[in-house]
Write a protein that holds these residues in place. Structure first.
Motif, PDB file in Angstrom:
ATOM      1  N   ASN A  85      27.517  42.487  42.287  1.00  0.00           N
ATOM      2  CA  ASN A  85      26.939  41.514  41.342  1.00  0.00           C
ATOM      3  C   ASN A  85      27.557  40.119  41.535  1.00  0.00           C
ATOM      4  OD1 ASN A  85      25.254  40.581  39.361  1.00  0.00           O
ATOM      5  ND2 ASN A  85      26.506  41.360  37.651  1.00  0.00           N
ATOM      6  N   VAL A  86      27.631  39.685  42.809  1.00  0.00           N
ATOM      7  CA  VAL A  86      28.159  38.355  43.151  1.00  0.00           C
ATOM      8  C   VAL A  86      27.171  37.708  44.104  1.00  0.00           C
ATOM      9  CG1 VAL A  86      30.579  38.975  42.795  1.00  0.00           C
ATOM     10  CG2 VAL A  86      29.523  39.321  45.067  1.00  0.00           C
ATOM     11  N   GLU A 103      36.664  35.758  44.458  1.00  0.00           N
ATOM     12  CA  GLU A 103      35.613  36.140  43.521  1.00  0.00           C
ATOM     13  C   GLU A 103      35.137  37.577  43.786  1.00  0.00           C
ATOM     14  OE1 GLU A 103      33.708  31.667  42.914  1.00  0.00           O
ATOM     15  OE2 GLU A 103      32.672  33.161  44.154  1.00  0.00           O
ATOM     16  N   ALA A 160      35.512  40.597  41.057  1.00  0.00           N
ATOM     17  CA  ALA A 160      34.365  41.399  40.619  1.00  0.00           C
ATOM     18  C   ALA A 160      34.594  42.887  40.881  1.00  0.00           C
ATOM     19  CB  ALA A 160      33.110  40.934  41.340  1.00  0.00           C
ATOM     20  N   ARG A 216      36.944  44.245  38.201  1.00  0.00           N
ATOM     21  CA  ARG A 216      36.270  44.301  36.896  1.00  0.00           C
ATOM     22  C   ARG A 216      35.328  45.502  36.815  1.00  0.00           C
ATOM     23  NH1 ARG A 216      31.417  42.315  35.725  1.00  0.00           N
ATOM     24  NH2 ARG A 216      31.431  41.038  37.619  1.00  0.00           N
TER      25      ARG A 216
END
Length: 755
Positions: A111-112, A120, A124, A127
């Motif tokens: 989801n990037v 980043e 992600a 997370r």
């Protein structure tokens, strides 16, 4: 393949492929063969059918024979439509299902955006791992594995290179093998249910289905006749070797197919207590007071009364006895065929000396007569013209005043104006319908050819040889005879003459002590027990019991020709002496030397011709093995089913009243057929006359017969001094003993033992 791990389908995609393929393999042929189709009626064919009242009634019976036909048709359609709907649904699910590696996008999984930095991507990953880790309450093992692969594809150099090059972080060699079954089958929570389902299917359902099928099928023969019924046929035929027609009809009515204890389809009603006795009072010569079991049982008496009413064409109650008549009559053709088979087996057992009584030819012919009687609903002594529609006894009475017409062929040969004059009481429609049915009836050209297969000279019949009679049947329509007054009449079977010739033997057959019947194979003897057999046997003839006089006369007439020729040959041999033997030996040596070269030159041609002839006969046998059961539809308004034309053909000896060959059931005579009947020639030289018979199982008055005359020659002595043979001293003696053996040596051996 080594080291690969097989896994059950987790996503269910491959399982859909398996079900889709399996369903398509079943659904496509099922739709082709079982989809109900409405038959298109041919207007021309409908006009060719009989339009009499009885035939229209039969069509109504056939239409009402399957009351659930429409419901079954709709059920089949509904099941097939649901199957295709399921197939379309599975096809849609498979088309929407995407394999994991085919749609593997690491940026979408994390989801990037594709322009994200390593920090980043790492953020992600941490997370989402806190959410999808299997140890968490919200964890998902499958999603976590995909998340790990996506993170490696973006951070690890090797995995990133494989993803960019092959679209898969594991590289090109990564392959997974799976079983197209859902994983819940092997889950521990469902193990009890799965094992229970397997046990129910393989340990309860399948054994029960096989047991029910076996229990039902083991009670029947190959022709769907109860084995207990076949055993009863054997008992009564063995008990009554010369069985009359009415006796055979009683045995047929006692078949256990008509007993409710053996057949659950039989219907017993309270009204039978009143209707059956009333029907019995209308029928003469029913012999309902017979004390033999099971002929005296109520089901047998009821079936016998219904068969007599059917043959007399008596109208029955449509709601009770008429339904029983249809049920009984439908089963009779198979039962009659089983009776014919039982008689033939008893004949073969009598020839093999396994049973003491030999059934006569009248027994098997009386069994055959029942089939056309029941199909046409007519007694055998009635006129065959009553098989035509609209004709009654009154019409025949008027016809016989003008002109005596005995059979259907004579009626077909009448000129049109003469036939219309004889049937002037019929309307134009009825007369046209009658002639239309008559024109479609069979006209059989019946011819025979006799030969000895696998012999050097096929036209010479020697003693003990295997004789092959080729019966050629060519079917034509009866309309080819319309107006042809010059056509020769077919030679029918004169049953009355045969029964009169055998009438005196009926008392002997009913006696307790069985009478040994002499046949054409019995050795003709000119003397008694005197020296050399030269004394006359007058004293021996006087010692015969009165009931055996006809048998002795039959034997004498059957072997008269053979004894004369045998005596002439013996006198010629005794007069010739040794001088003729010396001359014959010298002449044979010189002739053999002269003919040897000619024979050698023609050997190859003879072998080729014989090989071609043998191949043609083998091809005929192969064609006969795969015979069908479709020929021509029979006009039988009183038989509640569609019936095809079948025929019996066999060879018998009328003088000794014996059956020589097994009755061959011809079920595929459409235009032309050839049948081969084989039997062993008599063991003694002479001229013998046998009878080749053709009987219809559907029509009365269609039977034919032809005489077969055999000039049996003396069998040549087998060569014993050939230089290539090295026989021991014991083998020639054994061969000499075997020469006198035959398949039909029962009567001869009994007479020799008595001497």
């Amino acid at each position: 393949m080594a080291g690969q791990k097989f896994q059950y389908d987790e996503s269910g995609g491959t399982f859909y492929y398996f079900v889709l393929s399996f369903l398509a393999l079943i659904l496509i042929p099922t739709t082709i063969y079982y989809w109900p189709r409405k038959k298109k009626e041919d207007p021309g064919k409908r006009n060719e059918e009989c339009q009499c009242a009885d035939c229209r009634k039969k069509k109504t019976i056939l239409a009402n024979a399957e009351p659930y036909r429409a419901l079954r048709s709709w059920t089949i359609k509904l099941v097939i439509v649901l199957g295709w709907a399921l197939l379309l649904f599975l096809t849609y699910r498979v088309s929407q299902f995407d394999y994991e590696m085919a749609s593997f996008d690491p940026f979408e999984i994390l989801n990037v955006p594709p322009t994200s930095s390593q920090a980043e991507i790492k953020k992600a990953y941490y997370r989402l791992s806190k959410i999808l880790h299997p140890d968490k309450e919200t964890g998902d093992e499958k999603s976590f594995m995909m998340l790990s692969k996506a993170y490696q594809a973006l951070t690890d150099d090797v995995a990133k290179e494989n993803y960019e090059k092959y679209g898969n972080p594991d590289g090109p060699g990564a392959m997974s093998f799976g079983i197209a079954l859902p994983s819940w089958i092997v889950e521990k929570e469902n193990s009890v249910w799965v094992l229970g389902l397997y046990g129910l299917v393989f340990m309860v359902a399948m054994p029960s289905a096989v047991g029910v099928w076996w229990y039902r099928s083991i009670r029947f023969s190959g022709d769907k006749v109860l084995l207990d019924t076949t055993q009863m046929y054997f008992y009564f035929i063995h008990k009554t070797p010369h069985m009359l027609l009415k006796r055979a009809l009683m045995v047929l009515a006692a078949s256990l197919e008509f007993d409710k204890r053996h057949n659950s389809q039989v219907t017993e009603r309270q009204s039978d207590n009143d209707e059956v006795p009333a029907l019995i009072r209308q029928l003469p010569n029913l012999n309902e007071k017979c004390k033999e079991h099971p002929l005296c049982r109520m089901y047998s008496i009821k079936a016998r009364a219904i068969l007599h009413a059917h043959l007399s064409r008596i109208t029955l109650n449509a709601d009770t006895l008429e339904r029983d008549r249809q049920f009984i009559v439908k089963k009779c053709p198979y039962l009659v065929q089983e009776m014919v088979s039982c008689v033939h087996q008893l004949v073969m057992m009598a020839y093999a000396r396994r049973v003491p009584r030999l059934p006569s030819i009248e027994t098997i012919e009386n069994c055959m007569k029942m089939s056309p009687m029941i199909i046409q609903g007519l007694w055998e002594f009635k006129s065959p013209l009553l098989q035509l529609p609209h004709l009654t006894e009154d019409h025949l009475y008027f016809m016989n005043k003008k002109r005596h017409v005995k059979n259907l062929q004579q009626f077909a040969q009448l000129k049109p104006e003469e036939g219309r004059t004889l049937l002037r009481n019929l309307s134009d429609f009825e007369y046209e319908n009658t002639m239309k049915v008559l024109g479609k009836m069979p006209l059989i050209d019946f011819s025979i050819r006799c030969e000895v297969i696998d012999d050097e000279n096929t036209n010479v019949v020697t003693a003990g040889a295997i004789v092959t009679v080729t019966v050629t049947l060519e079917r034509k329509d009866m309309k080819t005879l319309f107006g042809d007054t010059k056509a020769p009449e077919k030679q029918g079977i004169n049953d009355e003459a045969n029964e009169e010739a055998a009438g005196d033997d009926d008392e002997a057959a009913a006696a307790a002590v069985p009478v040994k019947k002499a046949s054409a194979w019995a050795k003709p003897r000119k003397g008694g027990k005197g020296k050399g057999g030269k004394k006359p046997a007058n004293n021996q003839k006087k010692k015969l019991p009165p009931k055996a006089t006809n048998v002795a006369a039959t034997t004498a007439s059957a072997s008269a020709t053979g004894s004369e020729e045998q005596g002439a040959n013996s006198e010629a041999e005794s007069d010739g002496g040794d001088h003729s033997d010396v001359e014959s030996v010298a002449g044979s040596v010189s002739e053999d030397d002269e003919k040897q070269n000619k024979n050698n030159s023609s050997l190859d041609d003879d072998d080729d011709e014989e090989w071609e002839r043998l191949q043609q006969k083998l091809n005929k046998r192969e064609r006969l093995e795969g015979k069908s059961r479709l020929s021509h539809t029979v006009h039988c308004p009183f038989f509640p089913e569609e019936k095809q034309e079948y025929w019996w053909t066999y060879i018998c000896d009328r003088k000794s009243r014996t059956l020589l060959t097994a009755p061959y059931h011809v079920t595929n005579l459409v235009e032309k057929e050839e049948i081969q009947l084989k039997f062993t020639a008599p063991r003694w030289p002479g001229v013998y006359t046998f009878t080749v018979c053709l009987r219809s199982d559907s029509y009365l008055g269609m039977d034919q017969q032809q005489e077969l005359k055999l000039d049996v020659q003396k069998a040549p002595a087998p060569p014993t001094d050939h230089p290539q043979w090295d026989l021991s001293e014991s083998e020639p003696e054994h061969n000499d003993q075997q020469e006198n053996l035959s398949d039909y040596t029962t009567d001869t051996s009994d007479e020799e033992d008595s001497d």
